[in-house]
Design a protein around this motif. Sequence first.
Motif, short mmCIF file in Angstrom:
data_model
loop_
_atom_site.label_atom_id
_atom_site.label_comp_id
_atom_site.label_asym_id
_atom_site.label_seq_id
_atom_site.Cartn_x
_atom_site.Cartn_y
_atom_site.Cartn_z
N CYS A 249 8.19 -15.63 -38.81
CA CYS A 249 7.15 -14.96 -39.57
C CYS A 249 6.48 -13.94 -38.66
CB CYS A 249 6.13 -15.98 -40.05
SG CYS A 249 5.31 -16.80 -38.66
N HIS A 256 10.30 -20.93 -38.86
CA HIS A 256 9.95 -21.93 -39.88
C HIS A 256 11.24 -22.44 -40.52
CE1 HIS A 256 5.59 -21.39 -39.97
NE2 HIS A 256 5.76 -20.09 -39.94
N CYS A 311 0.14 -22.38 -38.61
CA CYS A 311 0.62 -21.04 -38.29
C CYS A 311 -0.27 -20.02 -39.01
CB CYS A 311 2.07 -20.88 -38.71
SG CYS A 311 2.78 -19.33 -38.13
N CYS A 313 0.39 -17.44 -40.36
CA CYS A 313 0.99 -16.81 -41.54
C CYS A 313 0.70 -17.62 -42.80
CB CYS A 313 2.50 -16.67 -41.36
SG CYS A 313 3.40 -18.22 -41.60
N LYS A 319 8.16 -25.51 -37.30
CA LYS A 319 8.85 -24.42 -36.59
C LYS A 319 9.79 -24.98 -35.54
CE LYS A 319 5.33 -20.80 -36.43
NZ LYS A 319 4.57 -20.06 -35.44
#
Length: 433
Positions: A249, A256, A311, A313, A319
Amino acid sequence: MNYYQKEIECASLDTLKALQDERLVKQVNRVYNNVGYYRNLMQKAGVTPDDIKGTKDLYKLPFLSKADLRDAYPYGLLGTPLSECVRIHSTSGTTGKRVVAFYTQHDLDLWDDCCARAIVGAGGSREDICQVCYGYGLFTGGMGLNGGSHKLGCLTLPMSSGNTERQIQFMQDLKSTILGCTPSYAAYIGETLHEMGLTPDDISLKAGIFGAEPWTEEMRHQIEELLGIKAYDIYGLTELSGPGVSFECCEQSGMHVNEDHFIPEIINPETGEVLPEGEVGELVFTSITKEAFPLLRYRTRDLCVLHREKCSCGRTFIKMSKPKGRSDDMLIIKGVNVFPSQVEAVLIEQGYSSNYRIEIGREGNMDTFDVLVELNSSQVSDTVKGIKDSEKALAGAMKTMLGVVPKIHLVAPKSIERSEGKAVRVIDKRKLH
Ligand code: ADP
Ligand code: ZN
């Protein structure tokens, strides 16, 4: 922030776990009933589908290895009648005989979703023009990214690999914004762009989605500079579908895993014991939605670490770190463990091209370790003595990193073959005896 399938990509851990439990139980039953090869393995291990109530019981299931896939070749692991399959792909055979994988239409749809998620993860949308320079054909790279790009709604350029100047011409004419290929080919395209007297300002690329082979952070920076883009990692293997098993990402720090389709575990490759998050080991995957080729606890031989941290994002999928290589990529030279990725890191750090070749042999009882590296442009006019000094300096830097000293051969620029697909970095002549 954009997502392709927000609801699942950002699901709470509880929702995700519940989905995995339900899908795993179903999948184990399906495999037990339909795949004789795996039923035998379960019976030998004394496990029945009733023993698997959810992901907490995953550890009870027997592993599948590449050797099993070769034993069962070609149809032994099919989870559906062949008449329901619509496609075959095959591994590139980097480490031996190829294996084939099968897909139903449903499998292809989900694979496309995974690749579409990766493109959006790299900042893409349906407005983008996606130039796919992974090889098309049995190799999963081309068709995989193509499927994701198409499904997302990007204008898709199915270029395949090769004919690099034409790739750049198309990039200029059609203003491609996203590039997909192996990292070694991305570096080659970048080099060619500059040789053609062009700069990143002459093209419109903003992001690249690169995978199918190991690459270092150093190489990421080199490619980003050469092409003026952000370079994102994507991981996958044919046995599980192809690219898109995991993807990076905006954080660009690990990939991910599409956990609604693949459950990852890290094991100790020697004992098979499951390791806690944060420890390096062999990555094992269980595919919980595949119909045609449903692999349970498949040992990838890739070495990496899993981390479930928040994360930025917004995605909740666990991950995985960049695989540092396959367990069978590791070279033992004069008794020391060496990964080609370590050699690559030193070369780039010292200002050399990432195109190199390692040659290992044996003289008497001693291993020989040679690294061929191309002179960089500022060294081309150096004296013989100057070149010898550079070789010595590089050998010294390698020794510090690797713990074993190679013989460095600085060779003419462009004299080491470029890769348009997966690069061949190592020739181990010891294996020929
Ligand atoms: P083969 O095993 O013959 O190379 P595949 O084309 O299916 O067949 O390749 C899958 C393998 O490629 C993975 O198991 C892994 O070793 C490597 N790979 C794929 N993507 C990445 C990546 N992003 N980083 C490092 N290695 C990768
Ligand atoms: Zn993220």
